[in-house]
Design a protein around this motif. Sequence first.
Motif, PDB file in Angstrom:
ATOM      1  N   TRP A 103       9.866  -8.286  25.757  1.00  0.00           N
ATOM      2  CA  TRP A 103      10.638  -7.250  26.774  1.00  0.00           C
ATOM      3  C   TRP A 103      10.693  -7.866  28.103  1.00  0.00           C
ATOM      4  N   TYR A 104      11.937  -7.930  28.666  1.00  0.00           N
ATOM      5  CA  TYR A 104      12.031  -8.140  30.334  1.00  0.00           C
ATOM      6  C   TYR A 104      12.760  -7.083  30.651  1.00  0.00           C
ATOM      7  N   ARG A 105      12.820  -6.817  32.284  1.00  0.00           N
ATOM      8  CA  ARG A 105      13.476  -6.071  32.934  1.00  0.00           C
ATOM      9  C   ARG A 105      14.303  -6.898  34.057  1.00  0.00           C
ATOM     10  N   GLN A 106      15.686  -6.580  34.054  1.00  0.00           N
ATOM     11  CA  GLN A 106      16.519  -7.285  34.982  1.00  0.00           C
ATOM     12  C   GLN A 106      17.188  -6.255  35.911  1.00  0.00           C
ATOM     13  N   SER A 107      16.828  -6.219  37.406  1.00  0.00           N
ATOM     14  CA  SER A 107      17.435  -5.142  38.158  1.00  0.00           C
ATOM     15  C   SER A 107      18.469  -6.093  38.730  1.00  0.00           C
ATOM     16  N   LEU A 108      19.440  -5.276  39.108  1.00  0.00           N
ATOM     17  CA  LEU A 108      20.724  -5.467  39.483  1.00  0.00           C
ATOM     18  C   LEU A 108      20.838  -7.034  40.350  1.00  0.00           C
ATOM     19  N   GLY A 109      21.464  -8.101  40.009  1.00  0.00           N
ATOM     20  CA  GLY A 109      21.385  -9.087  40.730  1.00  0.00           C
ATOM     21  C   GLY A 109      20.277  -9.913  40.917  1.00  0.00           C
ATOM     22  N   GLN A 110      19.209  -9.878  39.987  1.00  0.00           N
ATOM     23  CA  GLN A 110      17.883 -10.289  40.197  1.00  0.00           C
ATOM     24  C   GLN A 110      17.594 -11.120  38.840  1.00  0.00           C
ATOM     25  N   GLY A 111      16.542 -11.923  38.876  1.00  0.00           N
ATOM     26  CA  GLY A 111      15.939 -12.536  37.808  1.00  0.00           C
ATOM     27  C   GLY A 111      15.401 -11.721  36.723  1.00  0.00           C
ATOM     28  N   LEU A 112      14.759 -12.116  35.778  1.00  0.00           N
ATOM     29  CA  LEU A 112      14.189 -11.566  34.409  1.00  0.00           C
ATOM     30  C   LEU A 112      12.699 -11.146  35.105  1.00  0.00           C
ATOM     31  N   GLU A 113      12.253 -10.195  34.658  1.00  0.00           N
ATOM     32  CA  GLU A 113      10.683  -9.756  35.099  1.00  0.00           C
ATOM     33  C   GLU A 113      10.067  -9.579  33.558  1.00  0.00           C
ATOM     34  N   PHE A 114       9.257 -10.373  33.312  1.00  0.00           N
ATOM     35  CA  PHE A 114       8.442 -10.105  32.022  1.00  0.00           C
ATOM     36  C   PHE A 114       7.706  -8.799  32.004  1.00  0.00           C
ATOM     37  N   GLN A 127      19.818  -4.169  20.226  1.00  0.00           N
ATOM     38  CA  GLN A 127      19.089  -3.300  20.859  1.00  0.00           C
ATOM     39  C   GLN A 127      20.076  -2.062  21.149  1.00  0.00           C
ATOM     40  N   SER A 128      19.261  -0.784  21.323  1.00  0.00           N
ATOM     41  CA  SER A 128      20.019   0.342  21.412  1.00  0.00           C
ATOM     42  C   SER A 128      19.059   1.410  22.272  1.00  0.00           C
ATOM     43  N   PRO A 129      19.716   2.297  22.806  1.00  0.00           N
ATOM     44  CA  PRO A 129      21.006   2.465  23.190  1.00  0.00           C
ATOM     45  C   PRO A 129      21.700   1.369  23.985  1.00  0.00           C
ATOM     46  N   SER A 130      23.063   0.948  24.022  1.00  0.00           N
ATOM     47  CA  SER A 130      23.504  -0.008  25.107  1.00  0.00           C
ATOM     48  C   SER A 130      23.359   0.361  26.532  1.00  0.00           C
ATOM     49  N   ASN A 131      23.475   1.832  26.518  1.00  0.00           N
ATOM     50  CA  ASN A 131      23.610   2.517  27.893  1.00  0.00           C
ATOM     51  C   ASN A 131      23.047   3.659  27.918  1.00  0.00           C
ATOM     52  N   LYS A 132      21.956   4.159  28.866  1.00  0.00           N
ATOM     53  CA  LYS A 132      21.327   5.176  28.923  1.00  0.00           C
ATOM     54  C   LYS A 132      21.361   5.660  30.415  1.00  0.00           C
ATOM     55  N   THR A 165      19.771  -3.047  27.268  1.00  0.00           N
ATOM     56  CA  THR A 165      19.880  -1.575  27.405  1.00  0.00           C
ATOM     57  C   THR A 165      20.023  -1.482  29.032  1.00  0.00           C
ATOM     58  N   ARG A 166      21.123  -0.821  29.407  1.00  0.00           N
ATOM     59  CA  ARG A 166      21.258  -0.697  30.886  1.00  0.00           C
ATOM     60  C   ARG A 166      20.771   0.994  31.100  1.00  0.00           C
ATOM     61  N   LEU A 167      19.875   0.941  31.850  1.00  0.00           N
ATOM     62  CA  LEU A 167      19.099   2.405  32.228  1.00  0.00           C
ATOM     63  C   LEU A 167      19.412   2.466  33.399  1.00  0.00           C
ATOM     64  N   VAL A 226      18.494  -3.148  33.798  1.00  0.00           N
ATOM     65  CA  VAL A 226      18.913  -3.693  32.246  1.00  0.00           C
ATOM     66  C   VAL A 226      17.387  -4.202  31.690  1.00  0.00           C
ATOM     67  N   TYR A 227      16.978  -3.447  30.446  1.00  0.00           N
ATOM     68  CA  TYR A 227      15.975  -4.081  29.715  1.00  0.00           C
ATOM     69  C   TYR A 227      16.521  -4.610  28.446  1.00  0.00           C
ATOM     70  N   LEU A 228      15.842  -6.145  28.398  1.00  0.00           N
ATOM     71  CA  LEU A 228      16.191  -6.918  27.420  1.00  0.00           C
ATOM     72  C   LEU A 228      15.047  -7.262  26.791  1.00  0.00           C
ATOM     73  N   CYS A 229      15.537  -7.607  25.572  1.00  0.00           N
ATOM     74  CA  CYS A 229      14.475  -7.867  24.308  1.00  0.00           C
ATOM     75  C   CYS A 229      14.928  -9.370  23.942  1.00  0.00           C
ATOM     76  N   ALA A 230      13.829 -10.065  23.650  1.00  0.00           N
ATOM     77  CA  ALA A 230      14.199 -11.483  22.932  1.00  0.00           C
ATOM     78  C   ALA A 230      13.109 -11.606  22.027  1.00  0.00           C
ATOM     79  N   THR A 231      13.640 -12.849  21.095  1.00  0.00           N
ATOM     80  CA  THR A 231      12.666 -12.916  19.972  1.00  0.00           C
ATOM     81  C   THR A 231      12.693 -14.340  19.765  1.00  0.00           C
TER      82      THR A 231
END
Lengths: 106, 115
Positions: free
Chosen positions: B34-45, B6-11, B110-112, B89-94
């Motif tokens: 694609w998932y989103r993970q807010s600080l200290g939280q689980g993954l949001e589809f 994933q890129s960028p690693s930080n934005k 990617t940490r946004l 943090v935006y996570l990608c999985a395949t």
Amino acid sequence: GIQVEQSPPDLILQEGANSTLRCNFSDSVNNLQWFHQNPWGQLINLFYIPSGTKQNGRLSATTVATERYSLLYISSSQTTDSGVYFCAVSPSKIIFGSGTRLSIRP
Amino acid sequence: GAGVSQSPSNKVTEKGKDVELRCDPISGHTALYWYRQSLGQGLEFLIYFQGNSAPDKSGLPSDRFSAERTGGSVSTLTIQRTQQEDSAVYLCATQLNGGASDTQYFGPGTRLTVL
């Protein structure tokens, strides 16, 4: 939609202890996975276990689909086991629980 | 490649700007999430692709979010007019085929940060 609840939310153990993490889900699923997220954020798949029991080294998992829960067992825990453990289920799209944060102290 | 990248690693961006996040899947993997993970939280589809099509985009939180996948490979997640609550943090999985028994392989994320 389906609800996924994990317990406990936090767990602090001494190195060498055993632990049991639980995942309850509110509806039938055809896929259940356990993941470990290390302290650096990387997610690693541990088990695909929609039913039955599997073991991999010090880790094992059991899913009782009819009773809608899964358990993850960690034996002889090590500091490298620290991190967050997620279960994820999918009737269709994959839904993650909120995780169990495990801290293993040396 | 050997894994999901994933890129960028930080934005870090300013509120109101558009951002584009990229995911390069494992070669040959047809399913991409694609998932989103807010600080200290689980993954949001957020969204699921099978090949180039997105049969499930129900997790996109608003019309400011969009995603595409081209050539059954690279995917981009675009967030328009970013807001502070988009910070995560935006996570990608395949997966190889997207089947129920397929293992998901996650990228590093990617940490946004939206200021």
